[in-house]
Design an enzyme around this catalytic site. Structure first.
Site, short mmCIF file in Angstrom:
data_model
loop_
_atom_site.label_atom_id
_atom_site.label_comp_id
_atom_site.label_asym_id
_atom_site.label_seq_id
_atom_site.Cartn_x
_atom_site.Cartn_y
_atom_site.Cartn_z
N ASP A 455 0.83 -1.21 0.00
CA ASP A 455 0.00 0.00 0.00
C ASP A 455 0.87 1.26 0.00
O ASP A 455 2.08 1.20 0.28
CB ASP A 455 -0.89 -0.05 1.25
CG ASP A 455 -2.25 0.60 1.04
OD1 ASP A 455 -2.37 1.44 0.15
OD2 ASP A 455 -3.18 0.27 1.81
N ASP A 521 -10.66 1.51 -3.60
CA ASP A 521 -11.21 1.21 -2.28
C ASP A 521 -12.73 1.14 -2.33
O ASP A 521 -13.36 0.69 -1.38
CB ASP A 521 -10.82 2.30 -1.27
CG ASP A 521 -9.46 2.02 -0.65
OD1 ASP A 521 -8.91 0.93 -0.89
OD2 ASP A 521 -8.95 2.89 0.07
C1 DGJ Z 1 -5.93 1.59 1.84
C2 DGJ Z 1 -6.23 0.39 0.99
O1 DGJ Z 1 -6.64 0.79 -0.27
C3 DGJ Z 1 -7.25 -0.48 1.69
O2 DGJ Z 1 -7.63 -1.55 0.87
C4 DGJ Z 1 -6.67 -0.95 2.98
O3 DGJ Z 1 -5.60 -1.82 2.73
C5 DGJ Z 1 -6.24 0.22 3.83
N1 DGJ Z 1 -5.40 1.13 3.11
C6 DGJ Z 1 -5.52 -0.24 5.06
O4 DGJ Z 1 -5.06 0.79 5.81
#
Ligand code: DGJ
Length: 717
Positions: A455, A521
């Protein structure tokens, strides 16, 4: 096999997959001008090619510098090019203004022809050397990059901008915009005189990125219109531009966006622009296929069937405990999940998003016996284990930040404004790099981890290396690539997902070294329909993470049916992000049937050609994947809002072999009846030629808004 070329006497005509690229130097020592990039010109003799090159030279008119503006592969202002230069370099305080071609070679490679040009500073033997590389891939993609090497004197690099011209029939532009939870939505513009410039200074590819820039014939669409596209393969600051001049020169160009003083080369040092991947074809789907082919032939790619994935984020967020996660793993395995990914919250003081980033050590508070008890459960259930990391990020509330404030990017003595309570690690600082690499390697050595979800949850502000006292995005981007490469080299077979606040790091360079993206997301299927559609032009289905979430989406609050969520996720790398332990038996059984069904299609999705329907009605979209042999196809027809037409109009299925006869059936992965009013053929089945299905079409199911259905086609001859 390499061949030396004399481009001033003999034009070079590169041809592949219906596209021609004709290059010629107007005089000895000149970088070659691109005389034509577009539809195949057919076989040209040397004299025909030369005649064409000459016939393309326009007359000199009033108030014109005596010479035609020349759009070379690196346009040079000294040759009457008043558009964006291909190179902006300074030696001392002297701008470098003309590069002299010294060497041109053409090499045949297994999947491309490589043109390599070397040019030197025409005005000083101590000046820089420019190296241009142009790969014409056998499937039509043209990848182009420029490098500069300082010889005897230091060189300041302001920009290197690989460029290709497009003809004047390209009069419309398309690129993308977006934001968190709504990545990659299209915007169109006229190709006016001036520069359509998309600059990204966020230090990552970006949720708002242009992603690609397409110029095309008026009204071009997925299936129609001649189009030319460009994409910058780079995960840091970058720019993409379309430019038109009063002479009607039109170009597409791109490169890295460097900060002042970011790249100053000492003698012997070299700077390389990113690859800019140019595509040409008829219809956007043709461009998409070329980018897909690039990824599908990249070295080191995972070739095994894509494992159905469960990610724990929306299931438990930061609430980690062995019993809950073991129960989730059991449910996941029972419905056919093959990869279980433990998301954020397992390390350091990370009990929420305000602490712990930077300390990549398993938290003894939540995992007193380490991760082994969970991993043993997961692998014992026949699944592989994946782990979330965010290696470039640091919470000020972390051991790392307390011990090494000088390892963070920012001015000395003042931190940049935080985002999600975090700062950015200067990964190009060798000590910081080593510490993070060693912590990650220790995890990979200690545990059976097959997959990392990588991430990157903030834009970069004031990205200044405190130890080196200079702008840091370029070095940061390269250090990120090095870290990925180091982990993969030490653990062959390790797969990595590129995530960045959802889909904020989606580009061909990061995907050259990773194994899929987290598309967004937002897993509300209504939003996902469009996000996946435009992401999917660059990224093939098997590299696009598509998950089934809860009935009421956490990010939008909208409620949709399970079939809508499943069918919308179906044409991608399928998974779930849902607390399975609290779902009804009926829903779990339906998801299990869908997973079984997806497994039958996953190889098809990983190899097929992606096509989209045009003129489908305002709230309806059609996406299909047609097998390489043309004998099978799968389409998803999504309806996200009501349309003017009622009953819904016909559907035309693109991409089919016109001569073959196809049986058309509704595919219901869960086994439920598709919603809406169905025409008779859905009951009786239907067999028709590809030509008829594409041209005349068939009556569609009048689906309610918020539904998606799948159609499967199999060739009968
Ligand atoms: C942002 C990501 O896009 C999510 O899927 C998740 O992993 C969160 N961060 C976790 O903090």
């Amino acid at each position: 096999m390499s061949q030396r070329l004399d481009l001033a006497t003999t034009p070079l005509h590169l041809r592949s997959a219906g596209t021609s690229l004709l290059l010629a130097s107007p005089a000895p020592g000149r970088l070659p001008v691109v005389c034509h990039w577009g539809d195949d010109l057919g076989e040209l003799t040397e004299s025909e090619a030369r005649q064409l090159v000459e016939a393309l030279v326009p007359p000199v008119v009033s108030d014109q510098i005596e010479g035609t503006p020349e759009c070379t592969l690196a346009p040079d202002p000294s040759l009457a090019w008043f558009g964006t230069p291909g190179f902006e370099l300074t030696v001392g305080r002297r701008p470098v203004s003309q590069m002299q071609l010294r060497e041109a070679t053409l090499t045949q490679r297994p999947d491309h022809q490589l043109l390599r040009l070397v040019a030197t500073d025409a005005d000083a033997t101590t000046g820089p050397e420019l190296i241009l590389e142009l790969r014409m891939h056998h499937w039509g993609l043209v990848s182009h990059r420029i490098s500069v090497r300082a010889t005897d004197e230091p060189v300041r690099v302001a920009s290197l901008t690989p460029t290709l011209p497009v003809p004047s029939l390209a009069s419309e532009l398309l690129d993308l915009t977006g934001h968190h939870l709504r990545e990659r939505s299209p915007q169109r513009a006229r190709f006016n005189v001036g520069t359509h410039l998309r600059e990204n200074r966020r230090g990552r590819t970006g949720l708002q990125a242009a992603t690609y820039l397409v110029a095309g014939e008026p009204g071009f669409n997925f299936g129609t219109g001649q189009v030319w596209g460009a994409h910058v393969g780079w995960s840091g600051n970058q720019r993409l531009l379309a430019e038109r001049m009063h002479t009607d020169h039109r170009t597409l160009a791109g490169g890295e966006l460097l900060a002042e003083g970011e790249v100053v080369l000492q003698p012997g040092e070299q700077y390389q622009s990113p690859w800019v991947h140019f595509t040409h074809g008829h219809g956007l789907d043709a461009l998409g296929s070329q980018w897909h082919q690039y990824l599908r032939t990249r070295p080191g790619r995972a070739t095994r069937a894509r494992p159905v994935t469960l990610n724990t984020w929306e299931a438990v967020y930061f609430d980690h405990d062995l019993d809950t996660l073991t129960a989730l793993a059991r449910e996941a395995a029972a419905i056919g999940v093959e990869r279980f990914v433990l998301d954020d919250g397992w390390f350091g003081a990370r009990r929420g998003d305000d602490a712990g980033l930077g300390d990549w050590v398993v938290s003894s508070e939540v995992w007193p016996d380490g991760l082994r008890p969970l991993i043993d459960q997961v692998t014992g259930l026949g699944m592989e284990f994946g782990l979330w990391v965010e290696p470039e990020m640091v919470n000020p509330n972390s051991d790392l930040a307390r011990a090494h404030p000088d390892w963070l990017l920012g001015q000395v003595g003042r931190d940049p404004i935080t985002a999600r309570n975090q700062q950015v690690l200067d990964l190009a600082n060798p000590q910081a790099f080593e510490q993070i690499r060693d912590q990650l390697l220790a995890l990979l050595d200690q545990y059976d981890i097959a997959y990392l979800k990588w991430d990157h949850n903030r834009d970069l502000l004031e990205p200044i290396s405190r130890t080196r006292g200079q702008a840091g995005v370029h070095d940061q981007t390269l250090a990120f690539y090095r870290l990925v490469d180091a982990l993969k080299a030490a653990h062959p077979g390790l797969e990595i997902e590129s995530c960045s606040s959802g889909g904020g790091r989606v580009d061909l360079e990061v995907l050259s070294r990773t194994d899929r993206i987290w598309t967004s997301d937002c897993i509300d299927p209504i939003e996902r329909d469009q996000i996946q559609r435009w992401t999917g032009l660059l990224v093939p289905p098997e590299l696009m993470g598509n998950h089934v979430g809860s009935a009421t989406a956490h990010t939008t609050g909208r409620t949709t049916t399970l079939d809508m969520r499943i069918n919308t996720a179906f044409l991608g790398h399928f998974g779930a992000e849902w607390n399975l332990t609290t779902q009804s038996d009926d829903d779990l059984a339906a998801l299990k049937r869908a997973i079984t069904c997806w497994k039958q299609w996953r190889d098809h999705l990983a190899s097929g050609r992606v096509v989209h329907g045009d003129h489908t009605g305002s709230g309806r979209s059609i996406t299909g994947v047609v097998s390489p042999a043309g004998d099978r196809a799968l389409y998803c027809i999504s309806v996200i809002s009501t349309d003017e037409t009622y009953p819904s109009g016909r559907i035309r299925l693109p991409g089919l072999d016109p001569e073959r006869r196809f049986r058309v059936d509704v595919l219901s992965p869960t086994g439920t009846e598709p919603p809406g009013a169905a025409p008779d053929w859905t009951r009786d089945g239907l067999t028709m030629t590809g030509r008829t299905l594409t041209t005349a079409g068939i009556a569609s199911i009048t689906q309610p808004p918020g539904s998606a259905i799948l159609l499967q086609l199999s060739a009968q001859n």
